[in-house]
Structure formats: C-alpha cells, structure tokens
Write a protein that holds these residues in place. Sequence first.
Motif, PDB file in Angstrom:
ATOM      1  N   MET A  52      38.486  59.038  41.759  1.00 39.28           N
ATOM      2  CA  MET A  52      38.540  57.971  42.778  1.00 39.28           C
ATOM      3  C   MET A  52      36.916  57.313  42.771  1.00 39.28           C
ATOM      4  SD  MET A  52      40.358  56.139  44.420  1.00 39.28           S
ATOM      5  CE  MET A  52      39.942  54.898  45.683  1.00 39.28           C
ATOM      6  N   GLU A  53      35.814  58.182  42.997  1.00 34.59           N
ATOM      7  CA  GLU A  53      34.628  57.973  43.272  1.00 34.59           C
ATOM      8  C   GLU A  53      33.959  56.980  42.096  1.00 34.59           C
ATOM      9  OE1 GLU A  53      32.189  61.105  44.388  1.00 34.59           O
ATOM     10  OE2 GLU A  53      33.532  61.509  46.287  1.00 34.59           O
ATOM     11  N   SER A  54      34.427  57.454  40.828  1.00 33.42           N
ATOM     12  CA  SER A  54      34.045  57.221  39.508  1.00 33.42           C
ATOM     13  C   SER A  54      34.491  55.704  39.410  1.00 33.42           C
ATOM     14  CB  SER A  54      34.270  57.876  38.485  1.00 33.42           C
ATOM     15  OG  SER A  54      35.640  58.038  38.035  1.00 33.42           O
ATOM     16  N   SER A  55      35.955  55.706  39.729  1.00 30.29           N
ATOM     17  CA  SER A  55      36.573  54.220  39.527  1.00 30.29           C
ATOM     18  C   SER A  55      36.186  53.126  40.373  1.00 30.29           C
ATOM     19  CB  SER A  55      38.195  54.397  39.528  1.00 30.29           C
ATOM     20  OG  SER A  55      38.601  54.694  40.738  1.00 30.29           O
ATOM     21  N   MET A  56      35.733  53.628  41.667  1.00 33.66           N
ATOM     22  CA  MET A  56      35.321  52.679  42.717  1.00 33.66           C
ATOM     23  C   MET A  56      33.907  52.162  42.082  1.00 33.66           C
ATOM     24  SD  MET A  56      37.350  51.798  44.694  1.00 33.66           S
ATOM     25  CE  MET A  56      36.687  50.846  45.888  1.00 33.66           C
ATOM     26  N   ALA A  57      33.108  53.063  41.544  1.00 34.54           N
ATOM     27  CA  ALA A  57      31.631  52.724  41.253  1.00 34.54           C
ATOM     28  C   ALA A  57      31.846  51.724  40.023  1.00 34.54           C
ATOM     29  CB  ALA A  57      30.993  54.010  40.785  1.00 34.54           C
ATOM     30  N   GLY A  58      32.721  51.984  39.183  1.00 34.39           N
ATOM     31  CA  GLY A  58      32.835  50.994  37.940  1.00 34.39           C
ATOM     32  C   GLY A  58      33.408  49.692  38.504  1.00 34.39           C
TER      33      GLY A  58
END
Length: 158
Positions: free
Chosen positions: A88-94
């Motif tokens: 979730m964190e990586s998809s939001m950062a992208g």
Amino acid sequence: MDGARIYAENSIRKRSEQMNYLRLASRLDAVVARLDTQAKMSTISKSMGSIVKSLESSLTTGNLQKMSETMDQFEKQFVNMEVQAEFMESSMAGSTSLSTPEGDVNSLMQQVADDYGLEVSVGLPQAAGHAIAAASKSNEKVDEDDLSRRLAELKARG
C-alpha cells in the motif's frame, strides 16, 4: 514555422492528456489498493479474534503445543499484514511521482530541428545553425568545435 508550432502545441497537449490519464489510473489503482487492504484487514481482524480465543483457551488448559500452534498462526497473519502495508505504501508513493516540465513546446521544436538539421531561430533558446555546419566535419572534431562555439555564444549573451 507556424505549422511547426501548432504541431508542437498539439503534441504537447496530447502528451499532457496522456500524463493526466496516467495520473488518474495511478490514483484509481491507489483507491483499489486501499479497498483491497481494508477488505483484507477485516479478514485479518476476524482471524485475530479467533486466534485470541484459541490462545485464551490454550492458556486456561495449559496445553503448550496448542499454544505454540496458535502463536504460529498469529505470526503468519502478522507477516501478511506487514506485506500488505508495504504494498500500500509503495503504490501510494508511486501515484504522485509524475510531472511535466515547463517549456515543452520550444524544447520539442528544438529537438526536432536538431534531429533533422533544420534551422529554427524564432523564440528558441539557441540557434540551430550549428547543426548544418556540423554535418560536414568529422564527429570528434565537430563535437569539440561545436561545444567551444556554443560556450562562446553563451558567454557573449551573458
């Protein structure tokens, strides 16, 4: 020249549209990931409730093997939860990493002019006359002479 400018403007506009669609797709992916995480979290909450009950009954009976199995289940659920949180964190950062630089029309026109050896001088940051002269010299000598000439032009402007 006007036709080239119109073509460049249309090209930049289409590229901006593409980037906007990519941003929208990224935001939708982030929303889907949030909803998926929320659904998985509710499943994990139910599993945690049953694990707590199982652990509680194991503690009252003193069955160490059952207690160990329950703790193993708990650890598996916890690892799954961490993996979901990282995703979730990586998809939001992208989803917020896209942007468009300024001055696209002039830079695109200059790039096309350089690629095809055209002379474009109206409103562009540098003259493209060096592209025509560069065609007749050897590559290594041309690069050095060209850079020296461009440096001299920049010093004269400044």
